[in-house]
Write an enzyme that holds these catalytic residues in place. Structure first.
Site, PDB file in Angstrom:
ATOM      1  N   CYS A  85      52.777   6.674  30.434  1.00 31.41           N
ATOM      2  CA  CYS A  85      53.802   7.418  29.670  1.00 31.41           C
ATOM      3  C   CYS A  85      53.227   8.738  29.179  1.00 31.41           C
ATOM      4  O   CYS A  85      52.993   9.645  29.958  1.00 31.41           O
ATOM      5  CB  CYS A  85      54.313   6.540  28.531  1.00 31.41           C
ATOM      6  SG  CYS A  85      55.814   7.179  27.761  1.00 31.41           S
ATOM      7  N   HIS A 194      55.668   1.019  31.139  1.00 28.17           N
ATOM      8  CA  HIS A 194      54.572   0.525  30.296  1.00 28.17           C
ATOM      9  C   HIS A 194      54.067  -0.852  30.730  1.00 28.17           C
ATOM     10  O   HIS A 194      54.512  -1.857  30.184  1.00 28.17           O
ATOM     11  CB  HIS A 194      55.052   0.430  28.843  1.00 28.17           C
ATOM     12  CG  HIS A 194      55.231   1.755  28.191  1.00 28.17           C
ATOM     13  ND1 HIS A 194      54.278   2.314  27.366  1.00 28.17           N
ATOM     14  CD2 HIS A 194      56.241   2.643  28.243  1.00 28.17           C
ATOM     15  CE1 HIS A 194      54.694   3.488  26.947  1.00 28.17           C
ATOM     16  NE2 HIS A 194      55.891   3.717  27.463  1.00 28.17           N
ATOM     17  N   GLU A 196      51.384  -2.217  29.876  1.00 26.30           N
ATOM     18  CA  GLU A 196      50.690  -2.887  28.759  1.00 26.30           C
ATOM     19  C   GLU A 196      51.650  -3.642  27.860  1.00 26.30           C
ATOM     20  O   GLU A 196      51.225  -4.429  27.009  1.00 26.30           O
ATOM     21  CB  GLU A 196      49.866  -1.859  27.967  1.00 26.30           C
ATOM     22  CG  GLU A 196      50.609  -1.063  26.910  1.00 26.30           C
ATOM     23  CD  GLU A 196      51.487   0.071  27.467  1.00 26.30           C
ATOM     24  OE1 GLU A 196      51.825   0.033  28.672  1.00 26.30           O
ATOM     25  OE2 GLU A 196      51.855   0.970  26.686  1.00 26.30           O
TER      26      GLU A 196
END
Ligand SMILES: Nc1ncnc2c1ncn2[C@@H]1O[C@H](COP(=O)(O)OP(=O)(O)O)[C@@H](O)[C@H]1O
Lengths: 227, 592, 78, 78
Positions: A85, A194, A196
């Protein structure tokens, strides 16, 4: 294996990236924007957030942080770097990746769960995926629309540098549905969604993001990187 | 122009002062002169007018709000309650949670984006001032009719502002409300809730104790933002004249706030400060007098040391400024360097501006001349208190007579269903919630579209908290007592159904003008209902906010008490989401 | 004090959704003779001493504009 | 075709976080003689026929600038 996670002023998903590294079995090391020492890490994650407020253009100011000088140098020697990002935006601004990320075409910040197809497992960060595998992760950004001139886009396609594309709907107008790209060597990857945030059943839409972090650990231990 | 000093005030006792323009009544002005034994200086007058405004002094609501304390069931979980920046609840013997909901209604009508954004910024600093790391926000919203052209201006601005600020701070948005009703056409409601987590022993205090300690201002530079914002915008009816008040809208910088959060947490962690207060409405005036009053001390402040955005500002403007993203600290001299160092690591400005004294006076100088010399308690604690007249609204009987039983029964259920589904109040809220980050921090267990948000607060044990905010103003208009209880019951149920145990309440009471006896009656009834409801359910109100003067011309909004309930869940893995989980599960309906 | 203005605009071939959104809203204001709207940034740099065009150009090139997508123009403001 | 440019800037008394962030970053580029940076929008309106200043002013007022916090200037570009 030590994976550094950089904190810029305004970084937000740094703890999340560190958590993902730990869940994947690595050791997360906190790196500070103003410190040019990489503390011997084996790979680096530039996390999501709004570095320096993301004023002007996302990533434009972060690019000048002392830590970025070191990362640039190390990346040219093969250090695996993943920009997520805001991290992707910083990598583009720092010219470690081609193209630019611009305002979402609908002009709004958008947070939603999103299907993404992994197009290239030939990177330090995607070895654990199959080419063509569809994964369910999430996006949250206001400036995630990837743009580049046609020539650059063709080059990215021809070199297999497109790492992932949005499928079942393009959330931000990204050219050629690009969600992630890599540099020619394959050690530097920028991704808008994302991974994560998809590493724990309780907090994410799936566990599909974990592969990015297990991949790099395997890559570092000389494991199964496909070429 | 020369500065109005204390010396000058003493020598010009008869100088006329614009107290009425600043919103002070004649008897209030006389009391100020009595307290000071002279006329106030220009700066002092500004300070009293702000601190004695409805918004800061709770002068119309105080006598009613007392019930929350009187009727509250005893709770040994409560570490800080009403009167603090936010209530604090012990979750176990190590961790505590603090939460509060606040309004930013009028600024959000004037400038929807910035008004809503700074509303989020303000409530986050309240939570931060208690020693907590903010971990989530929620946003109960009310707009005019969905198809009114002005709603097309206000709604996207408000949502963009809340998202822009909250997302940039990295706080997940875990719930809220979007309700449309013509009664909010000229007066939308933007309430914002923030919740934070702290180790029990890190609880902070606002008292400026210890004469000799240094007063440090940290954060953004001070500009002319929001001058008169609190007293003017939130304490008067909003009408045509509001055009001129526009310049008082503040602009937020969430990036600086993020740096403030990290700096504050580092200061708390290293025990570098003895007191802390956020700057919100009433800016420095409120922070200086409240911290000194809370400790029963005094303060000597050199106001010219405050970093200004505009060099031409005068002392009364510096004192009244509502510039965002600022905090005030009380620091022992031996820790001053360490405090300034933390600020410089994070790149925020920190400036020593004064010292704590034992004089019992707040004395403020401007380039050596004394412009303020006041007893701080007279501003912070001893403002006027009113028992305003109450009268049941004249139309209430008629409204109540128009009962649901008398409505024609629908003949075409399909048509009814389609009407319901198409109604803006029941439609999908994704357009709004998509603009909010609900995943950041990686601990969001439940958020939109669930009834409650759930945040994990301990990754090892799975300990979590659940939160819901609710309100039903149409019901409250018909019966404010039961309307408030209903809002409480709804939030309580929403928390309970996730598997969490409800433990505490916060509320934001949005009403029309307290000078209207009918509105005041609605308010009194709603407070009584909420206090009784809390007693019945056995949970305390730990804090909240009153917003009066929500009206357009003479027409008040529907009375809108918004109630937030906080619950505790021992293991977030056991939370119960809304959707059906397994084929073959049985369905039960509880209740009538 | 002297002011240098840097105008940063998206390159013509790059889509400008913000400009387009404004263009699309114009008919509602009764405006129909606008062919296009493009939105960029105007940066006003106040120098302490002399206006330093070279400096400003360097700042624009390194920081204010992203050459992948943007062009810029630097001028001293009278 | 004729182009009208509308420059929209925050009023001087209004906080400009963007400009401030850029000003704070300049020392890292080795620039130390800049007193302040303010960032606004530059809007280029392309008219199909004549440049219509009145029209542009109306568009600016209603759509491009927020009078609560911003000022604007309209000019025909040569
Ligand atoms: N302004 C808002 N901000 C964040 N979440 C919101 C907002 N409005 C609605 N939501 C969320 O969207 C979901 C659906 O809202 P709503 O339709 O009002 O549900 P309900 O009627 O069950 O309260 C809920 O999870 C609610 O918390």
């Amino acid at each position: 294996m030590k994976v550094g996670v950089v904190t810029f002023p305004g970084s937000l998903d740094d703890r999340d990236a560190a958590r993902a590294v730990r869940i994947a079995g690595g050791e997360a090391v906190r790196l500070w924007h103003a410190d040019s020492d990489l503390h011997g890490v084996d790979a680096v994650v530039l996390p999501g957030g709004f570095s320096y407020g993301d004023y002007l253009r996302c990533g434009a100011i972060a690019r000048f942080a002392p830590v970025m000088e070191s990362i640039k140098k190390a990346a040219s020697n093969g250090l695996p770097v993943l920009g997520i990002c805001n991290g992707f935006q910083i990598l583009c601004e720092a010219h470690l990746l081609p193209g630019a990320l611009t305002r979402n075409q609908h002009l709004r910040f958008r947070n939603r769960e999103q299907w993404v197809r992994v197009e290239s497992s030939a990177t330090a960060w995607t070895g654990d995926y199959q080419d063509g595998q569809e994964i369910y992760i999430l996006i949250k950004n206001g400036e995630g629309c990837f743009v580049a001139d046609e020539e650059t886009l063709d080059m990215l396609e021809d070199n297999g540098q497109i790492v992932a594309r949005y499928v079942h709907g393009n959330p931000n107008g990204s050219m050629r549905d690009i969600a992630a790209i890599r540099n020619e060597a394959g050690n530097v990857v920028g991704i808008m969604p994302h991974p994560e945030h998809a590493v724990e059943a309780l907090t994410g839409p799936s566990l599909d993001g974990l592969g990015f972090f297990t991949s790099v650990l395997k890559h570092l231990s000389g494991g199964s990187e496909k070429e | 122009m020369s500065i109005d000093t204390v010396e000058r005030a003493e020598s010009t006792p008869d100088e006329l002062q614009p107290f009425a323009e600043l919103g002070l009544k004649e008897d209030e002005y006389e009391r100020i002169c009595q307290i000071l034994g002279r006329r106030p200086t220009q700066s002092e007058l500004a300070m009293y007018s702000i601190m004695w405004s409805e918004h800061c002094s709770y002068k119309s609501s105080k006598i009613h709000l007392k019930q929350f304390g009187e009727k509250a069931p005893p709770s040994d979980r409560m570490l800080a309650g009403i009167g603090e920046n936010a209530g604090v609840i012990a979750v176990n013997d190590k961790l505590a949670v603090t939460f509060k909901v606040e309004s930013h209604n009028h600024p959000s009508f004037v400038e929807p984006h910035q008004g809503a954004a700074t509303g989020v910024g303000g409530i986050v600093r309240d939570i931060l001032a208690m020693g907590a790391r903010p971990v989530a926000v929620m946003d109960p919203l009310r707009f005019g009719a969905a198809d009114h052209p002005d709603t097309a201006r206000v709604l996207p601005g408000v949502v963009g502002g809340i998202g822009g600020y909250g997302n940039c701070l990295g706080l997940p948005n875990i719930g809220g409300e979007v309700v449309f009703d013509p009664s909010y056409q000229g007066n939308p409601l933007v309430n914002a809730l923030c919740v934070g987590v702290l180790p029990v022993d890190r609880l902070q205090n606002k008292a400026a104790t210890g004469p000799g300690n240094i007063v440090v201002l940290m954060g953004a530079k001070t500009g002319r933002d929001g001058i008169g914002g609190v007293s003017v915008l939130a304490s008067a009816t909003f009408d045509e004249g509001s055009e001129q008040r526009r310049p008082s809208v503040q602009v937020g910088d969430p990036f600086i706030e993020k740096l403030l959060i990290e700096s504050c947490l580092e200061l708390y962690e290293n025990k570098l400060i003895v007191g802390v207060q956020d700057l919100g409405g009433a800016g420095l005036t409120c922070a200086l007098t409240e911290t000194a009053a809370a400790a029963g001390t005094g303060m000597d402040v050199q106001l010219e040391k405050v970093h200004l955005r505009e060099a031409s500002m005068e002392p009364h403007e510096v004192l009244a400024s509502e510039s965002q993203e600022r905090m005030l600290f009380i620091v022992e001299p031996s820790n001053l360097d360490a405090v300034l160092n933390v600020a410089s690591i994070w790149g925020v400005i920190a400036t020593p501006i004064g010292v704590v004294t034992n004089t019992g006076r707040v004395r403020i100088t401007w380039h050596g001349e004394t412009v303020v010399d006041v007893p701080p308690g007279s501003l912070a604690d001893d403002g006027p208190i009113y028992a305003r007249p109450l009268r049941e609204p004249a139309d209430l009987i008629l409204l109540q007579a128009d009962r649901a039983e008398t409505l024609p029964r629908p003949t075409d259920l399909r048509e009814t269903l389609l009407t319901l589904v198409a109604s803006p109040n029941l439609c999908d809220k994704t357009w709004v919630t998509e603009q909010y980050d609900r995943y950041v921090l990686g601990n969001t267990i439940l958020a939109q579209p669930e009834d409650s948000g759930i945040i994990r607060i301990d990754e090892e044990t799975g300990l979590g908290i659940a939160l819901s905010v609710d309100g039903n103003s149409r019901y409250t208009r018909l019966d404010p007592y039961d309307g408030a209880r209903l809002a409480l019951a709804e939030a309580f149920r929403n928390v309970a159904v996730t598997g969490a145990e409800p433990v505490a309440v916060t509320d934001c009471l949005n009403f029309g003008s307290p000078e209207d006896p009918a509105v005041m009656w609605q308010f009194a009834e709603a407070v009584r209902g909420l206090a009784d409801g809390c007693q019945e359910l056995g949970i305390p109100v730990t804090g909240g906010n009153v917003s009066f003067y929500n009206q357009t011309g003479a027409t008040a909004i529907h009375p809108t008490p918004i109630v937030g309930v906080l619950g505790i869940i021992d293991d977030v893995a056991k939370r119960i989401p809304m959707g059906f989980s397994h084929d073959g599960d049985l369905l039960f309906l509880l209740g009538e | 004090m002297a002011r240098v203005v840097v105008d940063v605009m998206l390159k013509p071939e790059i889509l400008d959704p913000q400009g387009q959104a404004v263009a699309n809203a114009l008919p509602r204001l009764g405006v129909s003779d606008v062919a296009s709207v493009r939105i960029g940034r105007r940066v006003e740099i106040e120098f302490e001493g002399e206006a330093d065009l070279e400096r400003a150009r360097e700042i624009a090139d390194k920081l204010l504009a992203n050459p992948v997508i943007e062009n810029f123009q630097v001028k001293v403001e009278s």
